[in-house]
Design a protein around this motif. Structure first.
Motif, PDB file in Angstrom:
ATOM      1  N   UNK A 252       1.257  -1.012  -0.161  1.00 58.69           N
ATOM      2  CA  UNK A 252       0.231   0.049  -0.048  1.00 58.69           C
ATOM      3  C   UNK A 252       1.235   1.554  -0.013  1.00 58.69           C
ATOM      4  N   UNK A 253       1.990   1.648   1.033  1.00 52.64           N
ATOM      5  CA  UNK A 253       2.835   2.618   1.179  1.00 52.64           C
ATOM      6  C   UNK A 253       3.330   2.856  -0.247  1.00 52.64           C
TER       7      UNK A 253
ATOM      8  N   UNK B 251       3.926  -8.510   7.416  1.00 54.66           N
ATOM      9  CA  UNK B 251       3.847  -6.948   7.348  1.00 54.66           C
ATOM     10  C   UNK B 251       1.845  -6.508   6.305  1.00 54.66           C
ATOM     11  N   UNK B 252       1.878  -8.420   6.173  1.00 51.57           N
ATOM     12  CA  UNK B 252       0.408  -8.059   5.861  1.00 51.57           C
ATOM     13  C   UNK B 252      -0.610  -8.029   6.927  1.00 51.57           C
TER      14      UNK B 252
ATOM     15  N   UNK C   6       7.002   3.606   6.614  1.00 47.22           N
ATOM     16  CA  UNK C   6       7.003   3.843   7.675  1.00 47.22           C
ATOM     17  C   UNK C   6       7.485   3.206   9.267  1.00 47.22           C
ATOM     18  N   UNK C   7       7.063   3.065  10.268  1.00 44.78           N
ATOM     19  CA  UNK C   7       6.507   1.889  10.996  1.00 44.78           C
ATOM     20  C   UNK C   7       7.105   0.769  10.769  1.00 44.78           C
ATOM     21  N   UNK C   8       6.774   0.292   9.442  1.00 45.46           N
ATOM     22  CA  UNK C   8       6.496  -0.925   8.998  1.00 45.46           C
ATOM     23  C   UNK C   8       7.872  -1.864   8.510  1.00 45.46           C
TER      24      UNK C   8
ATOM     25  N   UNK D  74       9.186   1.762  -4.397  1.00 43.55           N
ATOM     26  CA  UNK D  74       9.808   0.369  -4.282  1.00 43.55           C
ATOM     27  C   UNK D  74       9.559   0.803  -2.541  1.00 43.55           C
ATOM     28  N   UNK D  75       8.944  -0.572  -1.775  1.00 49.57           N
ATOM     29  CA  UNK D  75       8.161  -0.848  -0.743  1.00 49.57           C
ATOM     30  C   UNK D  75       8.776  -2.232  -0.186  1.00 49.57           C
TER      31      UNK D  75
END
Length: 632
Positions: A253-254, A399-400, A389-391, A361-362
């Motif tokens: 999502x990011x 992370x999902x 971010x925090x992930x 790229x995330x």
């Protein structure tokens, strides 16, 4: 005996079996019940060698079980409605009813000459009003429950067959029956809400693993297509609207940098006013709407789109994402909107490259080194979260769920399950089928035909159109009717039901084939079902078998049945091929077994079919023997 007179001997014993009703059965007989059934034939021509093979397998099982002391039910009937019979009748310049019943008589004679051990007292024909009256009864029950509904929707249209096709009846963009290119039309159609049973249809496959081929179970799992992910809401800038998106990749999502909408999406017309892009967007939508839906989902499709002039907000980054209309996004799949992550989805990557949209790229490979400016393709494997971010630093798979939980806590999204399966379109614009029992009244709207007026009989005094168009809309004696609710002039529905509706419950009707008061005798159907051994072609792995499983569950919930599944064990023997093509009457490449029987006898023909193409030797949907024969 110096010469074996197979004709005299076979006919003598076949007559004895018939005279003594050797294969007639009922619940009172001793022994454990055993129901063996082969998929029944379309009576649009004569029996061919593919039929002989299928029915010979079933007959071996039936005779073996009888000799072992089982009380065996082994019936036969006719899948008599639908395009095959109607098209054959048109081709031969006759009425479908005449053609069908003549072929039933011919095929019955052929089957009896082959010596199969059928209980002919249970014979059914789905085109008979005494059969389809109960199908109309089921329709009304489902309509009352909300399991049947009518809506206007884009549908698959075969211009050659002049009818709508279900999604399952479109194969690589072609009509499953005539191979014509399928077109898209928007029509009001009747649907069965099979998606209400998606989860049960999927989970119940585990109960069949000991009796069904794994290949068939896999095909059904893939067709139902369960996806677990999240539904995320994207606010539209400057409008009081949101775009809901379903994704199985919340971990990306990011990295969402733009939004892709289906041209059919209802938000499109709300987005474009005042942007100065109305003309361009509408022209694009009109052009794409004429494209085949199958082509639009192909991997090699050139990705195209048009900017709407509007932006939505990424709920996690707060960044503005341009909203595009794209040709590869379809309504009916998810929500008709795709959050585009070009660094981690290949379709989005190609689209972004074409329209010079940014990549972010995330998810990094574990060895790092992924640069969005130098990427030549999307990175779609798991990895380590980055720019998130925090992930950051989390395993992307872990992370999902973490991101889904965060979205839910912030009221930005929620965990969601989606299915590939779509509701079953049962409306057909052809003549030879079971009439749909509803009436349209200007005062009362859609009015169900009262149960006391069933069956709504298909009129036989009509002339069938040579091009296949249904004559029912022009048949005033059928169409014009009084409204059952208010008594005013009204119109009868002229669509007929998909022939797969008939074949979705015929196996249960065999248990009570002569009952004129009810579809099933409760004691009979409880005793005989489920079918202990079902036999048929691998080509029915999705269509017929999935629909039959759905119908049993729906009839169970209406109190007709007590069973959860129709078929305990399944044998899907390979197709019989002729010069590399599937042998079928619709292809016009059948082999009539009568010549073989006259020359060698029924026993020899049956034995040859079993040994030349043993049912257990299946390779990619065709037997090795038939494949070798075709290759030669």
């Amino acid at each position: 005996m110096r010469h074996y007179d197979f004709k005299q001997i076979e006919e003598k014993w076949q007559k004895a079996w018939d005279d003594q009703a050797c294969f007639r059965t009922d619940m009172s007989k001793d022994g454990e019940k055993y129901y063996v059934l082969e998929m029944f034939p379309y009576p649009s021509g004569r029996i061919h060698m593919g039929h002989v093979r299928n029915y010979s397998i079933g007959d071996v099982v039936a005779r073996y079980k009888r000799m072992r002391g089982f009380n065996v039910l082994h019936p036969m009937g006719w899948d008599a409605f639908g395009l095959p019979a109607e098209n054959a009748a048109i081709k031969n310049n006759t009425h479908p009813a005449k053609w069908t019943y003549e072929n039933i008589a011919n095929m019955r004679t052929q089957l009896k000459r082959l010596g199969y051990s059928y209980d002919w007292d249970r014979e059914i024909a789905t085109c008979h009003p005494k059969y389809y009256r109960f199908e109309q009864e089921f329709f009304l029950k489902f309509l009352e429950k909300g399991l049947v509904y009518r809506k206007k929707a884009p549908v698959n249209w075969c211009p050659s067959c002049h009818t709508v096709l279900a999604n399952e009846q479109v194969e690589e963009g072609l009509c499953w029956r005539c191979d014509s290119d399928v077109q898209q039309k928007e029509l009001s159609q009747w649907f069965l809400r099979i998606t209400d049973y998606a989860e049960e249809l999927l989970s119940a496959l585990d109960t069949l693993k000991d009796g069904w081929p794994e290949r068939v179970l896999t095909m059904q799992r893939n067709w139902i297509g369960k996806s677990v992910g999240a539904q995320i809401s994207f606010k539209i800038k400057e409008l009081d609207e949101q775009i809901p998106v379903f994704t199985t990749r919340p971990d990306t999502l990011f990295g969402a940098t733009f939004m892709s909408l289906a041209p059919e999406h209802p938000l499109v017309e709300k987005l474009i006013p005042g942007t100065g892009r109305e003309t361009e967007v509408r022209a694009f939508v009109e052009r794409v709407s004429k494209m085949d839906r199958i082509v639009r989902t192909a991997e090699d499709l050139e990705k195209e789109g048009v900017f709407t002039g509007r932006y939505c907000i990424n709920p996690l980054t707060g960044s503005e994402m341009p909203i595009y209309v794209a040709n590869f996004v379809l309504m009916g799949y998810g929500t008709g909107a795709v959050m585009a992550v070009p660094a981690h989805d290949q379709r989005d990557f190609e689209f972004a490259a074409k329209y010079e949209l940014p990549r972010q790229v995330v998810i990094m490979p574990r060895d790092g080194g992924l640069d969005p400016l130098t990427m030549t393709e999307a990175y779609t494997d798991p990895g380590v979260m980055a720019n998130s971010g925090k992930f950051d630093g989390m395993d992307s798979e872990a992370a999902k769920q973490a991101i889904i939980d965060h979205l839910a806590a912030e009221n930005m999204g929620k965990p969601t399950v989606n299915y590939r399966l779509r509701d079953w379109n049962i409306s057909r614009q052809r003549y030879w089928g079971a009439p749909i029992p509803v009436i349209y009244c200007d005062e009362c709207g859609i009015v169900p035909v009262p149960a006391s007026q069933l069956p709504v009989e298909l009129p036989l005094d009509v002339k069938v159109n040579p091009d296949g168009r249904s004559p029912l809309p022009a048949c005033e004696s059928f169409v014009n009717v009084a409204c059952p609710a208010c008594g005013k002039a009204a119109r009868r529905e002229t669509d007929t039901m998909d022939t797969f509706v008939e074949s979705s419950w015929y196996f249960a009707r065999y248990t009570s084939a002569r009952n004129e008061d009810a579809a099933f005798d409760p004691a009979e159907v409880a005793y005989w079902l489920p079918v202990d051994q079902y036999i048929g072609g691998i080509e029915h792995a999705i269509l017929h078998l999935l629909y039959s499983r759905f119908f049993v569950k729906a009839l169970r919930d209406e109190g007709y049945l007590t069973h959860d599944e129709p078929f305990k064990n399944l044998l899907t023997q390979g197709m019989v091929l002729l010069h590399g093509s599937k042998m079928s009457k619709s292809k016009g490449n059948v082999v009539d077994p009568d010549e073989m029987i006259a020359k060698y006898g029924a026993d020899t023909v049956r034995l040859f079919c079993l040994f030349a193409a043993p049912p257990e030797r299946i390779w990619n949907g065709t037997t090795r023997a038939s494949r070798a024969q075709a290759d030669s």
